[in-house]
Design a protein around this motif. Structure first.
Motif, mmCIF file in Angstrom:
data_model
loop_
_atom_site.group_PDB
_atom_site.id
_atom_site.type_symbol
_atom_site.label_atom_id
_atom_site.label_comp_id
_atom_site.label_asym_id
_atom_site.label_seq_id
_atom_site.Cartn_x
_atom_site.Cartn_y
_atom_site.Cartn_z
ATOM 1 N N MET A 1 -11.299 55.873 -21.484
ATOM 2 C CA MET A 1 -10.275 54.862 -21.662
ATOM 3 C C MET A 1 -10.349 54.244 -23.062
ATOM 4 S SD MET A 1 -8.347 54.658 -19.063
ATOM 5 C CE MET A 1 -7.576 53.083 -19.027
ATOM 6 N N MET A 2 -11.580 54.081 -23.548
ATOM 7 C CA MET A 2 -11.727 53.471 -24.861
ATOM 8 C C MET A 2 -11.134 54.364 -25.945
ATOM 9 S SD MET A 2 -15.165 52.226 -26.746
ATOM 10 C CE MET A 2 -15.151 50.502 -27.123
ATOM 11 N N ALA A 3 -11.353 55.673 -25.849
ATOM 12 C CA ALA A 3 -10.812 56.598 -26.850
ATOM 13 C C ALA A 3 -9.291 56.570 -26.841
ATOM 14 C CB ALA A 3 -11.323 58.010 -26.586
ATOM 15 N N ALA A 4 -8.697 56.556 -25.661
ATOM 16 C CA ALA A 4 -7.235 56.504 -25.573
ATOM 17 C C ALA A 4 -6.705 55.196 -26.155
ATOM 18 C CB ALA A 4 -6.791 56.658 -24.125
ATOM 19 N N THR A 5 -7.398 54.115 -25.916
ATOM 20 C CA THR A 5 -6.982 52.818 -26.458
ATOM 21 C C THR A 5 -7.052 52.820 -27.976
ATOM 22 O OG1 THR A 5 -7.787 51.732 -24.462
ATOM 23 C CG2 THR A 5 -7.450 50.342 -26.389
ATOM 24 N N VAL A 6 -8.130 53.366 -28.535
ATOM 25 C CA VAL A 6 -8.275 53.417 -29.996
ATOM 26 C C VAL A 6 -7.170 54.265 -30.612
ATOM 27 C CG1 VAL A 6 -9.760 54.296 -31.850
ATOM 28 C CG2 VAL A 6 -10.741 52.946 -30.000
ATOM 29 N N ILE A 7 -6.837 55.366 -29.972
ATOM 30 C CA ILE A 7 -5.785 56.239 -30.500
ATOM 31 C C ILE A 7 -4.440 55.525 -30.510
ATOM 32 C CG2 ILE A 7 -4.437 58.328 -29.984
ATOM 33 C CD1 ILE A 7 -7.100 59.673 -29.310
ATOM 34 N N TRP A 8 -4.101 54.802 -29.444
ATOM 35 C CA TRP A 8 -2.813 54.104 -29.413
ATOM 36 C C TRP A 8 -2.799 52.911 -30.355
ATOM 37 C CZ3 TRP A 8 0.865 56.980 -28.575
ATOM 38 C CH2 TRP A 8 0.882 57.911 -27.548
ATOM 39 N N ILE A 9 -3.938 52.262 -30.559
ATOM 40 C CA ILE A 9 -4.004 51.181 -31.556
ATOM 41 C C ILE A 9 -3.781 51.757 -32.949
ATOM 42 C CG2 ILE A 9 -5.577 49.539 -32.679
ATOM 43 C CD1 ILE A 9 -6.743 49.006 -29.875
ATOM 44 N N ARG A 36 -3.542 62.092 -32.060
ATOM 45 C CA ARG A 36 -4.896 62.627 -32.074
ATOM 46 C C ARG A 36 -5.078 63.603 -33.240
ATOM 47 N NH1 ARG A 36 -6.077 65.533 -26.867
ATOM 48 N NH2 ARG A 36 -5.290 67.269 -28.059
ATOM 49 N N LYS A 37 -4.059 64.398 -33.517
ATOM 50 C CA LYS A 37 -4.130 65.338 -34.635
ATOM 51 C C LYS A 37 -4.148 64.593 -35.968
ATOM 52 C CE LYS A 37 -2.245 69.561 -36.476
ATOM 53 N NZ LYS A 37 -1.361 70.673 -36.290
ATOM 54 N N LEU A 38 -3.389 63.503 -36.078
ATOM 55 C CA LEU A 38 -3.399 62.708 -37.304
ATOM 56 C C LEU A 38 -4.769 62.070 -37.545
ATOM 57 C CD1 LEU A 38 0.087 60.995 -37.024
ATOM 58 C CD2 LEU A 38 -0.590 62.791 -38.617
ATOM 59 N N ILE A 39 -5.416 61.612 -36.477
ATOM 60 C CA ILE A 39 -6.759 61.037 -36.613
ATOM 61 C C ILE A 39 -7.743 62.113 -37.056
ATOM 62 C CG2 ILE A 39 -8.689 60.065 -35.313
ATOM 63 C CD1 ILE A 39 -6.671 58.441 -33.754
ATOM 64 N N THR A 40 -7.619 63.308 -36.509
ATOM 65 C CA THR A 40 -8.498 64.413 -36.899
ATOM 66 C C THR A 40 -8.320 64.748 -38.376
ATOM 67 O OG1 THR A 40 -8.394 65.315 -34.673
ATOM 68 C CG2 THR A 40 -9.131 66.798 -36.403
ATOM 69 N N GLN A 41 -7.084 64.796 -38.829
ATOM 70 C CA GLN A 41 -6.826 65.091 -40.241
ATOM 71 C C GLN A 41 -7.401 63.996 -41.136
ATOM 72 O OE1 GLN A 41 -2.573 65.528 -40.261
ATOM 73 N NE2 GLN A 41 -2.656 67.678 -39.657
ATOM 74 N N PHE A 48 -12.616 60.043 -46.397
ATOM 75 C CA PHE A 48 -12.806 59.310 -45.144
ATOM 76 C C PHE A 48 -13.871 58.224 -45.278
ATOM 77 C CE2 PHE A 48 -14.752 58.835 -40.888
ATOM 78 C CZ PHE A 48 -13.638 58.360 -40.216
ATOM 79 N N VAL A 49 -14.873 58.464 -46.112
ATOM 80 C CA VAL A 49 -15.942 57.481 -46.287
ATOM 81 C C VAL A 49 -15.395 56.189 -46.878
ATOM 82 C CG1 VAL A 49 -18.143 57.053 -47.456
ATOM 83 C CG2 VAL A 49 -17.662 59.288 -46.496
ATOM 84 N N SER A 50 -14.370 56.272 -47.725
ATOM 85 C CA SER A 50 -13.772 55.055 -48.271
ATOM 86 C C SER A 50 -12.951 54.323 -47.215
ATOM 87 C CB SER A 50 -12.896 55.388 -49.478
ATOM 88 O OG SER A 50 -11.795 56.189 -49.085
ATOM 89 N N PHE A 51 -12.433 55.061 -46.243
ATOM 90 C CA PHE A 51 -11.658 54.452 -45.160
ATOM 91 C C PHE A 51 -12.577 53.843 -44.105
ATOM 92 C CE2 PHE A 51 -9.794 55.170 -40.894
ATOM 93 C CZ PHE A 51 -8.777 54.237 -40.971
ATOM 94 N N CYS A 52 -13.647 54.535 -43.796
ATOM 95 C CA CYS A 52 -14.589 54.103 -42.764
ATOM 96 C C CYS A 52 -16.005 54.252 -43.313
ATOM 97 C CB CYS A 52 -14.392 54.934 -41.503
ATOM 98 S SG CYS A 52 -15.364 54.378 -40.109
ATOM 99 N N PRO A 53 -16.449 53.295 -44.146
ATOM 100 C CA PRO A 53 -17.748 53.462 -44.809
ATOM 101 C C PRO A 53 -18.913 53.350 -43.838
ATOM 102 C CG PRO A 53 -16.842 51.309 -45.271
ATOM 103 C CD PRO A 53 -15.791 52.065 -44.501
ATOM 104 N N LYS A 54 -20.005 54.039 -44.199
ATOM 105 C CA LYS A 54 -21.230 53.930 -43.416
ATOM 106 C C LYS A 54 -21.898 52.596 -43.748
ATOM 107 C CE LYS A 54 -22.169 58.857 -43.374
ATOM 108 N NZ LYS A 54 -23.083 59.928 -43.756
ATOM 109 N N PRO A 55 -22.454 51.931 -42.757
ATOM 110 C CA PRO A 55 -23.122 50.655 -43.058
ATOM 111 C C PRO A 55 -24.390 50.873 -43.883
ATOM 112 C CG PRO A 55 -23.399 51.245 -40.746
ATOM 113 C CD PRO A 55 -22.459 52.258 -41.349
ATOM 114 N N ASP A 56 -24.645 49.963 -44.817
ATOM 115 C CA ASP A 56 -25.833 50.061 -45.660
ATOM 116 C C ASP A 56 -27.104 49.786 -44.857
ATOM 117 O OD1 ASP A 56 -24.266 50.652 -47.829
ATOM 118 O OD2 ASP A 56 -24.179 48.580 -48.533
#
Length: 72
Positions: A1-9, A36-41, A48-56
C-alpha cells in the motif's frame, strides 16, 4: 500500500498528464503503470543522486526510530 501511495503522490506533482506508455483504446488518463515507468526512468537517470541525495550521516534519535522502539 505504501508503494502505491508514493507512486500516486509522485503522479500528483505533474502539471499535466504524462504521455501514455501503454496506450489503451478510449482511455486518455494516466495509468499506474505509466507513472511507475516514469519513476523507474527517473531512478535510472545519472542525476538521480541530485534528486534524492544519500544522507551524509545516519539520522540519530529520529521520530521513526522512537516509534519503532515503542512498538518493540
Amino acid at each position: 500500500m505504501m508503494a502505491a501511495t508514493v507512486i500516486w503522490i509522485y503522479a500528483d506533482h505533474f502539471d499535466k498528464t504524462p504521455q501514455r506508455c501503454y496506450a489503451a483504446h478510449n482511455r486518455s488518463h494516466c495509468a499506474f503503470s505509466d507513472v511507475r515507468k516514469l519513476i523507474t526512468q527517473a531512478a535510472l537517470n545519472k542525476d538521480f543522486v541530485s534528486f534524492c541525495p544519500k544522507p551524509d550521516k545516519p539520522i540519530q534519535n529520529s521520530f521513526i526510530d522512537a516509534l519503532l522502539r515503542m512498538i518493540a
